[in-house]
Design a protein around this motif. Structure first.
Motif, mmCIF file in Angstrom:
data_model
loop_
_atom_site.group_PDB
_atom_site.id
_atom_site.type_symbol
_atom_site.label_atom_id
_atom_site.label_comp_id
_atom_site.label_asym_id
_atom_site.label_seq_id
_atom_site.Cartn_x
_atom_site.Cartn_y
_atom_site.Cartn_z
ATOM 1 N N SER A 132 0.815 -1.214 0.000
ATOM 2 C CA SER A 132 0.000 0.000 0.000
ATOM 3 C C SER A 132 0.850 1.266 0.000
ATOM 4 C CB SER A 132 -0.937 0.002 1.210
ATOM 5 O OG SER A 132 -0.195 -0.130 2.418
ATOM 6 N N ASN A 133 2.153 1.150 0.310
ATOM 7 C CA ASN A 133 3.052 2.307 0.290
ATOM 8 C C ASN A 133 3.988 2.305 -0.911
ATOM 9 O OD1 ASN A 133 1.975 3.125 2.753
ATOM 10 N ND2 ASN A 133 3.615 2.177 3.957
ATOM 11 N N GLN A 134 4.532 1.143 -1.239
ATOM 12 C CA GLN A 134 5.502 1.029 -2.321
ATOM 13 C C GLN A 134 5.587 -0.428 -2.747
ATOM 14 O OE1 GLN A 134 9.568 1.039 0.360
ATOM 15 N NE2 GLN A 134 8.408 2.955 0.201
ATOM 16 N N SER A 135 6.456 -0.702 -3.728
ATOM 17 C CA SER A 135 6.673 -2.070 -4.205
ATOM 18 C C SER A 135 8.145 -2.427 -4.079
ATOM 19 C CB SER A 135 6.242 -2.208 -5.667
ATOM 20 O OG SER A 135 4.869 -1.959 -5.832
ATOM 21 N N PHE A 136 8.421 -3.714 -3.821
ATOM 22 C CA PHE A 136 9.781 -4.234 -3.799
ATOM 23 C C PHE A 136 9.906 -5.313 -4.873
ATOM 24 C CE2 PHE A 136 10.114 -3.479 1.066
ATOM 25 C CZ PHE A 136 10.349 -2.128 0.861
ATOM 26 N N TYR A 137 11.021 -5.291 -5.611
ATOM 27 C CA TYR A 137 11.282 -6.321 -6.615
ATOM 28 C C TYR A 137 12.727 -6.766 -6.484
ATOM 29 C CZ TYR A 137 12.385 -8.398 -11.175
ATOM 30 O OH TYR A 137 12.815 -9.234 -12.164
ATOM 31 N N TRP A 138 12.930 -8.100 -6.598
ATOM 32 C CA TRP A 138 14.288 -8.662 -6.507
ATOM 33 C C TRP A 138 14.418 -9.801 -7.492
ATOM 34 C CZ3 TRP A 138 16.146 -13.532 -4.834
ATOM 35 C CH2 TRP A 138 17.531 -13.596 -4.578
ATOM 36 N N ASN A 139 15.576 -9.868 -8.170
ATOM 37 C CA ASN A 139 15.869 -10.907 -9.147
ATOM 38 C C ASN A 139 17.188 -11.555 -8.759
ATOM 39 O OD1 ASN A 139 16.543 -12.437 -11.383
ATOM 40 N ND2 ASN A 139 16.942 -10.672 -12.703
ATOM 41 N N GLN A 140 17.178 -12.870 -8.578
ATOM 42 C CA GLN A 140 18.360 -13.597 -8.113
ATOM 43 C C GLN A 140 19.557 -13.424 -9.027
ATOM 44 O OE1 GLN A 140 21.273 -16.683 -7.713
ATOM 45 N NE2 GLN A 140 19.878 -16.613 -9.453
ATOM 46 N N GLU A 141 19.337 -13.297 -10.330
ATOM 47 C CA GLU A 141 20.459 -13.146 -11.251
ATOM 48 C C GLU A 141 21.118 -11.768 -11.139
ATOM 49 O OE1 GLU A 141 19.209 -14.252 -15.178
ATOM 50 O OE2 GLU A 141 19.308 -16.396 -14.714
ATOM 51 N N GLU A 142 20.464 -10.847 -10.468
ATOM 52 C CA GLU A 142 21.046 -9.537 -10.140
ATOM 53 C C GLU A 142 20.867 -9.324 -8.641
ATOM 54 O OE1 GLU A 142 18.780 -6.991 -12.732
ATOM 55 O OE2 GLU A 142 20.230 -7.206 -14.364
ATOM 56 N N GLY A 143 21.357 -10.305 -7.878
ATOM 57 C CA GLY A 143 21.035 -10.383 -6.459
ATOM 58 C C GLY A 143 21.587 -9.278 -5.589
ATOM 59 N N ASP A 144 22.482 -8.447 -6.135
ATOM 60 C CA ASP A 144 23.071 -7.375 -5.340
ATOM 61 C C ASP A 144 22.285 -6.072 -5.397
ATOM 62 O OD1 ASP A 144 25.098 -8.727 -4.175
ATOM 63 O OD2 ASP A 144 26.731 -7.704 -5.186
#
Length: 384
Positions: free
Chosen positions: A275-287
Motif C-alpha cells: 500500500s506504500n511502495q513495491s519491492f522487486y528482486w531478481n536472483q540473477e542480479e542479487g546485489d
C-alpha cells in the motif's frame, strides 16, 4: 569457539558446494563423506582432502566423531536417511525437499523436534543479504499492507529432449518436478519476505516434452553426454507450472516456473506490491533491489553493508560493489545454522533466519496442494 565435525552424505553437485560453503565458515571440519559405494566415496574424499570415506551412509552416521550430518542425496532417500540421522542423535541439515510429500516431512519434523536436535533445510535464496533486508523492511512497515505478490523461476537445463536427470522420474523426484524443484524456492521466498502463509492455490501444470531420450546417467549440470544409444522414456512430470495463490491476509498472487525456457538459467524473481511502495528482486542480479513508487522516481537499492538493516548486516560478506551470489547465500544459511548448533540448548525453540524442518514441512504442504489443485482443476486450501 569450539570446532564442529561434520559428515556429508551424497557428493554430487549439491554435496560439493556444501563442502565448499562449510570450509568458508572457519569453525567446521568436514571429516567424512559417504557415497553409494566405497570406490566413489574414496574418490570424492581424495578430491576434497577429506580424511574418511564410507561406502554407505550408515557407517558415516555411526562415526562417533561426526556431530552434524548433511543429507545431499536424491529426494526419494530423504525420509530413510534423515530418519536414521535423527535417531542417531545427530544434528541435521537436509537438502530440499524435506520429504517426497507432506506426510514424510511431518514424520521427520516430529522426530527431530522430539529429539531436540538442530534441524535445517536448504532453502538458501532467503539468505541473500537483500532478501533479508527486504524482509526486515516489510516487518518495519515500509512496504505498507501486502496487496499483491507475483514472480517466476525460469530455467533451461531441460530444454532439449535429450536432457535427462533423476529429478524427471517421479519415483526419485516426487509427484511434481518443476514446482517441487524450483517452485518450492519461490514459495519459501514469498512466505519469508511477507511473513504471511500461502493458504490456497489454483494450479495448472504441463508436460511440454512428453517423451525424452535418456542416455547414461550423469551428474546434475554436467556436459558429459553420450550422443548415441538413447532410450525413449515417457514423461509424467511437468516442465512448466503456473499457480494462483492467496495469502492469509487476503492478498492475491501468482507465480510460474519453467525448466524449458531457452536462455533462462536461474531466473528467480519476486515482486511484492504494498500500500506504500513495491519491492522487486531478481536472483540473477542479487546485489540490487528495485523499489517502486507512485508519486516519486523509482530507485535501485544496491547491497551495501552500511545501508542495510542492522539485523542482516552479518550476512554481507563483501563491501558494496563486490558481487555476492548463490554460493554466498548457501554459506549464509550454513553460518546461521551452525551458530544455532554451537548454542543448541538455547536455539531449539527460536525462529531462525535459515529454513528449518518446520519450513520444509510447510513447503511440502503447499506443493502437495498444488498437485491436488492441478489434478482436480479447482482451488485447494493448504492442509497443514
Amino acid at each position: 569457539m569450539k570446532r564442529i565435525k561434520t559428515g556429508i552424505i551424497g557428493t554430487g553437485f549439491v554435496g560439493t558446494v556444501h563442502i565448499d560453503a562449510l570450509r568458508r565458515l572457519g569453525f567446521v571440519d568436514v571429516v567424512a563423506v559417504a557415497e553409494a559405494n566405497e570406490e566413489l566415496a574414496q574418490k570424492k574424499a581424495s578430491d576434497f582432502f577429506i580424511p574418511r570415506a564410507y561406502g554407505n551412509y550408515q557407517d558415516l552416521i555411526n562415526d562417533p566423531d561426526v556431530q552434524v550430518v548433511h543429507n545431499c542425496t536424491p529426494n526419494h532417500l530423504h525420509l530413510e536417511i534423515n530418519t536414521a540421522i535423527i535417531q542417531a542423535g545427530k544434528h541435521i541439515f537436509s537438502e530440499k525437499p524435506l520429504g517426497m510429500n507432506r506426510f514424510e516431512s511431518s514424520k521427520m519434523l516430529e522426530l527431530a523436534e522430539k529429539r531436540q536436535l538442530v534441524h535445517g533445510v536448504n532453502f538458501n535464496y532467503r539468505m541473500y543479504p537483500l532478501v533479508q533486508d527486504m524482509k526486515h523492511r516489510i516487518q518495519k512497515g515500509e512496504l505498507g499492507k501486502v496487496n499483491l505478490i507475483h514472480g517466476s523461476y525460469l530455467q533451461d537445463w531441460l530444454f532439449y529432449e535429450t536432457d535427462y536427470n533423476w529429478r524427471i522420474e517421479p519415483k526419485y523426484g516426487g509427484a511434481t518436478r518443476a514446482i517441487g524443484d524450483i517452485g518450492s524456492h519461490w514459495c519459501d521466498l514469498a512466505q519469508t519476505l511477507t511473513g504471511l502463509k500461502i493458504t490456497e492455490v489454483f494450479a495448472n501444470l504441463s508436460t511440454v516434452i512428453p517423451v525424452r531420450k535418456k542416455s547414461k546417467i550423469v551428474e546434475t549440470f554436467s556436459e558429459n553426454r553420450e550422443p548415441t544409444d538413447y532410450e525413449e522414456i515417457p514423461i509424467h512430470s511437468e516442465d512448466w507450472g503456473a499457480v494462483l495463490i492467496r495469502l492469509e491476509n487476503g492478498a492475491s498472487g501468482v507465480f510460474y516456473v519453467s525448466q524449458i525456457s531457452a536462455g533462462r538459467k536461474c531466473y528467480l524473481n519476486i515482486e511484492i506490491d504494498g500500500s506504500n511502495q513495491s519491492f522487486y528482486w531478481n536472483q540473477e542480479e542479487g546485489d540490487r533491489m528495485w523499489i517502486g513508487y507512485r508519486n516519486q522516481p523509482n530507485t535501485y537499492f544496491m547491497r551495501d553493508p552500511n545501508q542495510l538493516d542492522p539485523k542482516c548486516r552479518g550476512y554481507v560478506l563483501a563491501p558494496g560493489g563486490h558481487p555476492e551470489g548463490w554460493l554466498d547465500s548457501l554459506k549464509n544459511s550454513l553460518l546461521a545454522y551452525y551458530r544455532a548448533v554451537l548454542d543448541a540448548k538455547n536455539s531449539i525453540n527460536k525462529k531462525p533466519d535459515y529454513a528449518t524442518f518446520q519450513d520444509g514441512y510447510d513447503i511440502s504442504c503447499i506443493v502437495d496442494a498444488i498437485v491436488e489443485s492441478h489434478q482436480k482443476g479447482k482451488w485447494v486450501k493448504i492442509a497443514r
